[in-house]
Design an enzyme around this catalytic site. Structure first.
Site, PDB file in Angstrom:
ATOM      1  N   ARG F  99       0.868  -1.106  -0.008  1.00 35.60           N
ATOM      2  CA  ARG F  99       0.025   0.050   0.010  1.00 35.60           C
ATOM      3  C   ARG F  99       0.946   1.154  -0.031  1.00 35.60           C
ATOM      4  O   ARG F  99       0.655   2.242  -0.574  1.00 35.60           O
ATOM      5  CB  ARG F  99      -0.733  -0.012   1.212  1.00 35.60           C
ATOM      6  CG  ARG F  99      -1.796   1.179   1.587  1.00 35.60           C
ATOM      7  CD  ARG F  99      -3.293   1.009   0.402  1.00 35.60           C
ATOM      8  NE  ARG F  99      -2.657   1.753  -0.774  1.00 35.60           N
ATOM      9  CZ  ARG F  99      -3.294   1.400  -2.184  1.00 35.60           C
ATOM     10  NH1 ARG F  99      -3.825   0.260  -2.410  1.00 35.60           N
ATOM     11  NH2 ARG F  99      -2.773   2.141  -3.245  1.00 35.60           N
ATOM     12  N   LYS F 134       2.810  24.972  -4.365  1.00 37.41           N
ATOM     13  CA  LYS F 134       1.412  24.423  -3.656  1.00 37.41           C
ATOM     14  C   LYS F 134       1.745  22.825  -3.725  1.00 37.41           C
ATOM     15  O   LYS F 134       0.726  22.207  -4.413  1.00 37.41           O
ATOM     16  CB  LYS F 134       0.164  24.720  -4.457  1.00 37.41           C
ATOM     17  CG  LYS F 134       0.211  26.238  -4.455  1.00 37.41           C
ATOM     18  CD  LYS F 134      -0.944  27.090  -5.258  1.00 37.41           C
ATOM     19  CE  LYS F 134      -0.978  28.624  -5.052  1.00 37.41           C
ATOM     20  NZ  LYS F 134      -1.757  28.990  -6.040  1.00 37.41           N
ATOM     21  N   LYS F 166       5.260  38.945  -4.233  1.00 36.48           N
ATOM     22  CA  LYS F 166       3.617  38.602  -4.719  1.00 36.48           C
ATOM     23  C   LYS F 166       2.496  39.818  -4.091  1.00 36.48           C
ATOM     24  O   LYS F 166       3.356  40.695  -3.630  1.00 36.48           O
ATOM     25  CB  LYS F 166       3.339  37.357  -3.848  1.00 36.48           C
ATOM     26  CG  LYS F 166       4.050  36.163  -4.394  1.00 36.48           C
ATOM     27  CD  LYS F 166       3.446  34.996  -4.227  1.00 36.48           C
ATOM     28  CE  LYS F 166       2.358  34.572  -5.294  1.00 36.48           C
ATOM     29  NZ  LYS F 166       1.897  33.158  -5.010  1.00 36.48           N
ATOM     30  N   GLU F 200       5.047  40.023  -9.293  1.00 39.81           N
ATOM     31  CA  GLU F 200       3.538  39.594  -9.593  1.00 39.81           C
ATOM     32  C   GLU F 200       2.874  40.962  -9.962  1.00 39.81           C
ATOM     33  O   GLU F 200       2.958  41.723  -9.237  1.00 39.81           O
ATOM     34  CB  GLU F 200       3.071  38.676  -8.482  1.00 39.81           C
ATOM     35  CG  GLU F 200       1.419  38.573  -8.994  1.00 39.81           C
ATOM     36  CD  GLU F 200       0.741  37.640  -7.630  1.00 39.81           C
ATOM     37  OE1 GLU F 200       1.367  37.186  -6.828  1.00 39.81           O
ATOM     38  OE2 GLU F 200      -0.500  37.690  -7.798  1.00 39.81           O
ATOM     39  N   ASP F 221      -0.691  37.763 -13.437  1.00 31.04           N
ATOM     40  CA  ASP F 221      -1.588  37.131 -12.656  1.00 31.04           C
ATOM     41  C   ASP F 221      -3.061  37.514 -13.200  1.00 31.04           C
ATOM     42  O   ASP F 221      -3.501  38.084 -13.077  1.00 31.04           O
ATOM     43  CB  ASP F 221      -1.674  37.824 -11.207  1.00 31.04           C
ATOM     44  CG  ASP F 221      -2.387  36.962 -10.154  1.00 31.04           C
ATOM     45  OD1 ASP F 221      -2.531  35.497 -10.333  1.00 31.04           O
ATOM     46  OD2 ASP F 221      -3.337  37.424  -9.416  1.00 31.04           O
TER      47      ASP F 221
END
Lengths: 282, 282, 282, 282, 282, 282
Positions: F99, F134, F166, F200, F221
């Site tokens: 597994r 992410k 950002k 950004e 963006d």
């Protein structure tokens, strides 16, 4: 005291994680992943080797298929240009391990080399060079080992394996109304029976008081040569004597000649110059 | 780049485990376990402070009831005799943490102080002092931080956050028939797009070849002042220039005056003298 | 030697991970998650308490909002029915920590209680009860602490903080042609200077040979009372004497009366009966 | 349930770190570092062997070049004087691993031996001997394994793999106004569907109430033989029955003869006598 | 089964180490280190919240002085634009924790939301939605928790807390000549007594054979609706029935209507869409 | 960036500890412990393989005697039914690792497969597919590797190896009165010199302002195709351009055709469908 392998592997893995982070972007961008080759570890300065086995473990943790051949053992004297080891196998792996391997080897050999300079400076005397607990956090097992490779002897490893009553202990206890004698006696009663009792003193009178109270070792803190000689004379072998504080390559010989048994030097580990050692690809 | 707290705590716990082992036999044999008191951290030499927060964490990990008051921030200049911090609470706890706390503080302040000496030596020039990856294994986040406290700037943290094509990369790739230009172009194509490309060169001609191929930064390895000046002239600002190799406090000023942008110095972290700082009980 | 908090927390977290795995299915199925309440830790048998602070840490690691009130300190004698501590707060959290807390408390109190029985058995003599390195792997700092809470004294913590030349060392070295005297002298020369030298012997003649060679402590292994008395007589205080091997609550008193300084007992930690202590919810 | 290798290695490394600290000062002072030899592991008492593989791992983690030959498998009966294994190679390495290896082997064999005594005591009955969660913190995987080597069966491994509604759960829930039946039903609804539900009861009436409510297993806590017989009779096989509390080698046989399915005994792991096993150098 | 705090902290510290490496170069280059402010966590899509406490721990491990206020509990339904929590304090710290906090929150809420969609799809039926062991390595305690927050129920946590005889076990044992009945009986005899026995079957005939042999739970693997209905009918409540394999939001309702007790869905954790949740600075 | 072996082993050991807990009760109850056999890893769906070496390490950590033969390298395209690897040896060991091995293999191949779909969708354009930070906490080194196996390129590994200004950085700094230009200039001065500066932006005007201020990379963006085209036109190659936000397999091709250099996609790692891969015993 020799660190055991799992201990070294843990220190090495930690160092590799620190240096490799998410990977070696330069090597992965440039070096063909299957390219094979050979590298040599070369001394660039005179000194004493220490850490060769740690270096081997670094390369093997990066890539267990690397062949590491050690040509010179720890404790050997190095001349500039001398080849210390070779590493054969995947070039990218060799490049990934290079810096970490050298960081260990250069520091540990730096310690061994500095220790050897002190040992040589007092050759002919009966005194022994000792290290201290002033080691780099996390590297103590390796640094204490390097001191031995340089011909030095280890003082206690840590707080749990030796009674050393230092100035701050004395200050606290005297402010409680205890005499030096009371303090040594208390240590005698309460401390593990298998341990000798060492006391730091700053005058000859204190040295004698400590010996009378049963101290096994007297640490003379920052005394003049004159005082050290006097302490050696008056203690008359009833305790071992350790000189400490402000020791340099310049003053270590006369200190040894006072007849002290040990000379402990924090700078062996807290203020070390790395030994210049390189990795060269053939 | 500032280490985060959990990272420091892990390094500190490891150092405490190393030094405390099964316990502090001297303190436990002598000091009444409930005795309270106060200690001062005192600079014994001139320098720049670094590691004061690490020191605080050491004492708090030994005994969370200790009150640690920081009097001077990291990065401040220290004069001999200056009080850096006080610790109040259980005396036995203070004594158990003393050595580890000082080992951190002395090493990190040693690094900051040495860095500050280089920074001061080139004051007036536009050049910046950089560290390297030649740090003590396991202490990199703290040592890089100490460099900044001394006024230096950090070079890449590790192998994953900067493209630096070094002599050994070049040696391998040239033996595969690639020119310097080919190599820089390959890096351009394969490397993460957000990274600049730095190349180590040993002649002015190589420097220009690298710039032509699109290198963003040129590392001049062990060049003479003459060569460095020539490289700066001819590159004409099309790339940043870093001097490296054999830098000392004696030669750093003329090197800065050649017009290079950066001067990187391994000795900032690999060959450091601890700054003398003590703990004194009141 | 007292373990420091981070050391205990690490042992505790490991024990909780072991017992909680993916969670406490019974408690989570049954007990309302916000239900508050109070539990008492109650001794069910006579003995000596040890581990009360470890127990507190267990509950706080399960749930830092639990209020743990310690009513009796480590080292105190317990009577059946006596309340040792109370825990107030989230009932589910109390139930999750119950077994691990009791596993620590029962084992450590079992060690302290057994030690106290030996200490009491020899009361009136000058001998001291010692533990050994025969502890449960992973629990040594806590088990050695429990021995002290029972009135015993700790023998060396581990292999790095005491010279103890045992039967197997002697066997190897004798097969190399060394006499007992040679061996003790070699230890004297090579071992850390701050450590006493202890030698295990099995006859009175060996005891005297070891003392003559400069041993500081003699361990009498499995000797008869007659032999021990003879050894004590003939050594005449030139070394400390430790009795070892086959010690029981029945024979410990006559052994103490032979005049030995120490009696070391592996069973204090390797063959312990847990002390019966319960947690009861009000 | 057999611990997997990485799990054992982690437990072993931890134990070695604890015992080796900064190194084995005695062995390093005395034993020539390249000396080779052979040691035997010998049983000194009758019992059941457990932990032989753990012992092997100890020696291999100290020095991977040691040859460990296992002569007898875990679960076998030992006679005094029987040779269990041999270790060949570096003598210093063997001496460094000796104590840790024996600490594991003696404890685990102690558990297996005690378990075997209970299993033998009830031979002829259909009842099975179970362990509990009263294991030494950190050693559960090894201790549960040792129980099986002694012929016992494991109760649930930890809080996440079995529903066991104990006295304290019941006390809390009854104080909330729930009946035993309500509690079992709530468990049925909320607990993982793949788990049986076991309930601790102290009277026959409670036993029947729990069975009626759908409990799969009934734990009879500290009941008399009479009551146990009655419970077995009246439950009529509608649930498994486990006897618990106050079990000794003296009363285990009559308990088994009451017809209970399981007998769980905390003392198998919380109050164990180490089995005497030695290492002898040839 | 709710992970306990030390377990979450360890997962969180690992994630922070991974993302912070040597530090946050952007934030440290730009944001004044003492600047204070406030951030909001805002849902950008509909779903079910899970992981809010993990998010809080992330920020507190980055900087224990951050104030994290949770506005909505785990398990609550979220609407786009809804504010989930606020964080006040050092802006640089908030920015350093942002990504790791969101990575946890988005994944766990993604799992809870998907689970809730399945739970809603079968509302009105008596069947329960189960997860599997197909979780992301290292996140199981959190992912199983998220399933419960979405209204699902956990299947066994890991291999040690449930007997599930799967196709590969059956294949091996049948090739040894055992029938399904033999296999279930062997499990009955050898497995921990407190565990139910679940068997995976692929035909109705096998289902009945397993029930006859005493299986407590039958897992119907990839059966048609027709077959499932038949299995439910014929088993007649003598075992619980779990449907498994190929479940989608489209077919889950008719499957639930066949009368199975449980529906287990690997995709709840192995193929999850993150729920869109943002951090916005005020 | 390729994770090094010790890193993978640590992730794997953690995953095995999580899944094996106290052992595999089913396998241990049913499978004869010495039974040998062979298993195949078979793709059940089309996709791109990643994680085959991790799978090998899983089986070897469970049982180092297992023979794992890799038939297909990472990065290869898989067809349903294709055999990826075989494992020979102890059947029980294979079942215990199954597994965890598949959990890694299915997730990493899911990432590689999804990445490959995006790469294929834009084939013919010069744009490159990038991942983001992410990733699943704890798996980043493996997930970033999987993206490369799918033909994607890695964006920065973590916060310490790339300057990316950002929206939240901009919001904070603008509220302090700084313009976009001020901000880029501050980054230029304070950030590590070897790093490019990425900003950004959400409008074409901002893109131009950032380029004028010296930004090396512009992240557009959530812009419309129209705006992206305009930005590409007007930036005229003075900076690299990355499209980000709301990218899907449907819109990725037109986005690539706008002339952007990079397209970054969080869903490559935060919203992945596992690739169906099985283990079958022969």
């Amino acid at each position: 005291m020799k660190p055991f392998r799992a201990q070294i592997e843990s220190i090495v893995d930690n160092a590799l994680a620190e240096d490799l982070g998410g990977g070696d972007v330069t090597t992965e961008a440039l070096i063909p992943p299957t390219l094979q080759g050979k590298a040599s570890i070369i001394a660039k300065a005179s000194g004493v080797l220490a850490g060769i086995e740690v270096m081997r473990i670094v390369f093997q943790r990066v890539d267990s298929s690397l062949q590491v051949n050690l040509l010179i053992p720890d404790g050997a004297k190095l001349k500039p240009g001398e080849m210390v080891a070779t590493i054969e196998g995947n070039i990218a792996s060799i490049l990934k391990g290079e810096r970490v391997a050298l960081n260990f080897l250069q520091r540990l050999s730096g310690i061994a080399s500095e220790t050897a300079r002190y040992v040589e400076a007092i050759s002919g005397s009966a005194a022994r060079i000792l290290d201290t607990r002033k080691t780099i956090p996390g590297l103590r097992p390796l640094e204490k080992y390097a001191v031995r490779m340089g011909g030095g002897q280890n003082h206690r490893y840590n707080l749990s394996d030796g009674i050393l009553i230092k100035d701050n202990h004395l200050a606290v206890l005297r402010s409680q109304g205890l005499s030096l004698k009371d303090i040594v006696l208390r240590a005698r009663q309460s401390a593990p029976h298998e341990m000798k009792i060492e006391v730091e003193v700053s005058t000859v009178a204190e040295a004698l008081e400590a010996v009378d109270a049963g101290a096994d070792i007297i640490m003379l803190d920052n005394m003049s040569l004159e005082e050290m000689r006097s302490a050696v004379d008056k203690v008359e072998g009833h305790a071992l004597i350790e000189a400490s504080g402000g020791i340099t390559l310049e003053n270590v010989k006369p200190i040894a000649q006072t007849g002290v048994d040990f000379i402990s030097i924090g700078a062996l580990t807290h203020s070390v110059k790395a030994l210049d050692i390189n990795l060269e690809l053939e």
